[in-house]
Scaffold this active site. Structure first.
Site, PDB file in Angstrom:
ATOM      1  CG  HIS A   1      -0.237  -0.143   2.516  1.00  0.00           C
ATOM      2  ND1 HIS A   1       0.347  -1.342   2.916  1.00  0.00           N
ATOM      3  CD2 HIS A   1       0.044   0.754   3.491  1.00  0.00           C
ATOM      4  CE1 HIS A   1       0.913  -1.163   4.090  1.00  0.00           C
ATOM      5  NE2 HIS A   1       0.760   0.097   4.467  1.00  0.00           N
TER       6      HIS A   1
ATOM      7  NE  ARG B   1      36.541  -4.896 -10.623  1.00  0.00           N
ATOM      8  CZ  ARG B   1      36.317  -3.971 -11.557  1.00  0.00           C
ATOM      9  NH1 ARG B   1      36.474  -4.277 -12.834  1.00  0.00           N
ATOM     10  NH2 ARG B   1      35.944  -2.752 -11.227  1.00  0.00           N
TER      11      ARG B   1
ATOM     12  CG  HIS C   1      30.118  -2.380 -10.192  1.00  0.00           C
ATOM     13  ND1 HIS C   1      30.983  -1.786  -9.304  1.00  0.00           N
ATOM     14  CD2 HIS C   1      30.527  -1.981 -11.429  1.00  0.00           C
ATOM     15  CE1 HIS C   1      31.886  -1.063  -9.955  1.00  0.00           C
ATOM     16  NE2 HIS C   1      31.618  -1.153 -11.252  1.00  0.00           N
TER      17      HIS C   1
HETATM   18  C1  RB5 Z   1       4.340  -0.031   5.589  1.00  0.00           C
HETATM   19  O1  RB5 Z   1       3.885   0.779   6.619  1.00  0.00           O
HETATM   20  C2  RB5 Z   1       5.852  -0.126   5.621  1.00  0.00           C
HETATM   21  O2  RB5 Z   1       6.281  -0.758   6.777  1.00  0.00           O
HETATM   22  C3  RB5 Z   1       6.347  -0.836   4.389  1.00  0.00           C
HETATM   23  O3  RB5 Z   1       5.874  -0.209   3.253  1.00  0.00           O
HETATM   24  C4  RB5 Z   1       7.854  -0.893   4.215  1.00  0.00           C
HETATM   25  O4  RB5 Z   1       8.418   0.376   4.363  1.00  0.00           O
HETATM   26  C5  RB5 Z   1       8.553  -1.937   4.964  1.00  0.00           C
HETATM   27  O5  RB5 Z   1       9.763  -2.164   4.810  1.00  0.00           O
END
Ligand code: RB5
Length: 152
Positions: free
Chosen positions: A18, A141, A107
């Site tokens: 979200h 590399r 890289h």
């Molecule tokens: C959501 O609130 C948040 O925790 C998520 O989008 C993210 O940043 C997690 O690593």
């Protein structure tokens, strides 16, 4: 931007939670305007959700060859990047400026660009996307180092 995607017939996989949903919508608009093919693995609304549910869909698509490249977005980029990197074929790079995106390709031969949706502007995302899909892997590399990453 059309010419920046030389990977052929395969679509670019997209996923977010979200917190990355609005940035994913922006990227979809960019791709739609340019005729760039993509597969959207969700989430599909602003409703609170768990980033691994969508990271693993994109990761599976890269593992099974359905997609060669992807873009993933959550709030900081950290959680979705951690989940993606559990997949053997994924090298997801959390990027916050064009230089990091450039080095991730040159890289690390990264195949997923992970963006921190809550910390960057659309313009910054655009610049990183253009960079990521323009810069080739240098090989040599760097390939030898990448070969040492998998644990099995
Ligand atoms: C959501 O609130 C948040 O925790 C998520 O989008 C993210 O940043 C997690 O690593």
């Amino acid at each position: 931007m059309e010419a920046l995607f030389p990977q052929g017939e395969k679509s670019i996989g997209l996923c977010s939670d979200h917190a990355g949903f609005d940035m994913k919508k922006y990227i979809i608009t960019l791709f739609d305007e340019r005729g760039i093919r993509y597969t959207d693995f969700g989430t599909y609304t602003n409703e609170s959700c768990d980033y691994p549910d969508f990271a693993h869909k994109l990761g599976a698509a890269i593992d099974n060859g359905e997609c060669d490249f992807g873009i993933s977005i959550c709030g900081t980029g950290n959680g979705i990047n951690m989940a993606l990197n559990k997949h053997q074929a994924v090298r997801a790079a959390l990027c916050w400026n064009p230089y990091v995106a450039k080095m991730a390709r040159a890289h690390n031969n990264a195949n997923v660009l992970t963006l921190p949706g809550r910390m960057i502007s659309e313009q910054e995302a655009y610049e990183m996307i253009v960079t990521f899909f323009t810069i080739p892997f240098e090989g040599g590399r760097h390939q030898a180092r990448i070969d040492k990453i998998p644990l099995r």
